[in-house]
Design an enzyme around this catalytic site. Structure first.
Site, PDB file in Angstrom:
ATOM      1  N   SER A 308      33.751 -13.780  16.049  1.00 48.57           N
ATOM      2  CA  SER A 308      35.041 -13.109  16.185  1.00 48.57           C
ATOM      3  C   SER A 308      36.196 -14.099  16.359  1.00 48.57           C
ATOM      4  CB  SER A 308      34.966 -12.123  17.353  1.00 48.57           C
ATOM      5  OG  SER A 308      36.075 -11.271  17.356  1.00 48.57           O
ATOM      6  N   ASP A 319      40.066 -24.412   7.054  1.00 43.76           N
ATOM      7  CA  ASP A 319      40.716 -24.188   5.760  1.00 43.76           C
ATOM      8  C   ASP A 319      41.998 -24.997   5.598  1.00 43.76           C
ATOM      9  OD1 ASP A 319      38.722 -22.473   5.046  1.00 43.76           O
ATOM     10  OD2 ASP A 319      40.015 -20.747   4.661  1.00 43.76           O
ATOM     11  N   LYS A 333      31.365 -12.183  12.542  1.00 47.10           N
ATOM     12  CA  LYS A 333      32.055 -10.955  12.965  1.00 47.10           C
ATOM     13  C   LYS A 333      33.525 -11.096  12.579  1.00 47.10           C
ATOM     14  CE  LYS A 333      33.152  -7.948  16.879  1.00 47.10           C
ATOM     15  NZ  LYS A 333      34.622  -8.061  16.877  1.00 47.10           N
TER      16      LYS A 333
END
Length: 405
Positions: A308, A319, A333
């Site tokens: 999460s 990224d 999640k």
């Protein structure tokens, strides 16, 4: 005469047809707006005719069970399970209805001091009691309990398929009392005797390692975690920190804004932190809005219990090329829940959005693949590992030392 008879038939048919149209129209209006009087006291407003029909059926079914079941039943229990079933009808593990007692426990557990063993638990998709996280310095951690354990027995109580509330009530007790717990880990039963104590969760810890490398561990994204992280970050920066390890292993997530606040501290302005999308296809993108950013190389440690909000922070840094992810594939999640309090004190968590990484990668049920995969060699709790036992942290430190050189 025949024409008059036919005219009479036509008039009768027209009247009957008109009555049917009016009747059907009234039925449609009643069921579509769905204002249903129950007895002469209660008015229920429902959003559709389907809801109206099923509420009528549910009430009839409840009456039938009450009348025919061979034992006396608690009426409120029946309705509570009906509400729980409605939430579970989504097929989503994280959309849940809580009774008033359960909801009070759910919302207060992270911030309250209490006598217990120091774990956060949840029901997994099989209804088993899953250890979501173990508080650092807690009796449970001292006994060797780990995130991911399944609690199958508490003293003589079979907890293999009970609610979180029932399990919590059995785990809590007077200070100094002992509780015998059996957990299932990797298909093996492990017995523990744990002494209950006052539990106050500590979510962020840190220290300076050799070669001026800072180490900050986040156990869970609870309130004020971002500010606690920033204190360590500023302290280490003032000590000429040359590299940073952020340890998110066994971190089940928590408050999304705490994770994005940390990302704001580490990413450069206007870099994308995360994007969310809902069932209408509406997408919202959150970007870094501060001038602060990490000026040293960063490694993030993750494992299969990193979920999460942990994944939000990890993929934001990965990224954007700000951090290297080391460890094992994360949990996966990638959905966000909203917590709503109902008028009677009960509550519900509802999954409202799915999030995507800055590069548009789906996280839910996929997880984050580390840049450098390193499997843990020890079965101990993360906070119990010495540096010599922690091969994943060793890899992070050696990687940063190479980057610093």
């Amino acid at each position: 005469m025949e024409n008059k008879k036919n005219k009479g038939k036509i008039i009768v048919i027209a009247v009957v047809t008109g009555l049917l149209i009016i009747t059907n129209l009234l039925t449609f209006l009643v069921t579509a707006s769905c204002n249903m009087a129950i007895g002469n006291k209660v008015l229920i407003n429902t959003p559709s005719s389907t809801s109206a029909k099923n509420i009528t059926k549910l009430i009839a079914l409840e009456e039938l069970i009450q009348e025919d079941y061979y034992k006396e039943l608690d009426e409120q229990d029946l309705w509570d399970y009906a509400f729980k079933g409605l939430a579970k009808g989504t097929g989503d593990l994280y959309t849940n209805y809580y009774t008033e007692e359960e909801f009070e426990e759910y919302t207060s557990e992270l911030d309250s001091e209490f006598y217990g063993i120091g774990v956060q638990i949840m029901n997994n998709e099989d209804g088993a009691v899953l250890v979501d996280s173990v508080f650092q310095g807690s009796p449970a951690e001292e006994a060797g309990m780990k995130a991911g354990d399944i609690i199958i027995k508490i003293d003589d109580f079979d907890s293999s398929n009970v609610s979180v509330s029932e399990a919590s009530n059995k785990l809590r007790g007077k200070k100094g009392t002992k509780v015998n717990v059996v957990v299932l880990r990797n298909n093996k039963e492990i017995k523990m005797t744990i002494t209950r104590d006052k539990v106050k969760a500590t979510y962020v810890t840190g220290k300076m390692m050799d070669d001026e490398i800072g180490y900050i561990r986040i156990n869970e994204f609870a309130s004020d975690v971002a500010s606690d992280f920033e204190k360590y970050y500023d302290e280490f920066s003032n000590k000429n920190m040359k590299g940073l390890v952020i340890d998110l292993r066994d971190n089940p997530g928590g408050l999304v804004n705490e994770a994005t606040d940390i990302a704001n501290l580490l990413l450069k302005k206007d870099m994308t932190i995360i994007s969310t999308t809902n069932k209408t296809g509406e997408t919202q993108t959150e970007k870094d809005v501060t001038d602060e950013y990490a000026k040293v190389p960063v490694v993030v440690l993750v494992n299969g219990n990193s979920a999460s909000a942990s994944e939000i922070l990890s993929c934001a840094l990965q990224d954007n090329g700000v951090a290297t992810i080391i460890g094992e594939k994360s949990y996966g999640k990638g959905i966000i829940q909203e917590v709503k309090t109902l008028n009677d004190g009960s509550g519900i968590t509802i999954t409202i959005d799915e999030y995507l990484s800055p590069k548009g990668h789906q996280i839910h049920q996929k997880g984050i693949t580390p840049d450098v995969i390193v499997k843990a060699e020890s079965d101990k709790a993360i906070s119990k590992l010495t540096l010599d036992e922690d091969n994943q942290l060793q890899k992070a430190l050696s990687y940063l030392k190479q980057k610093i050189k």
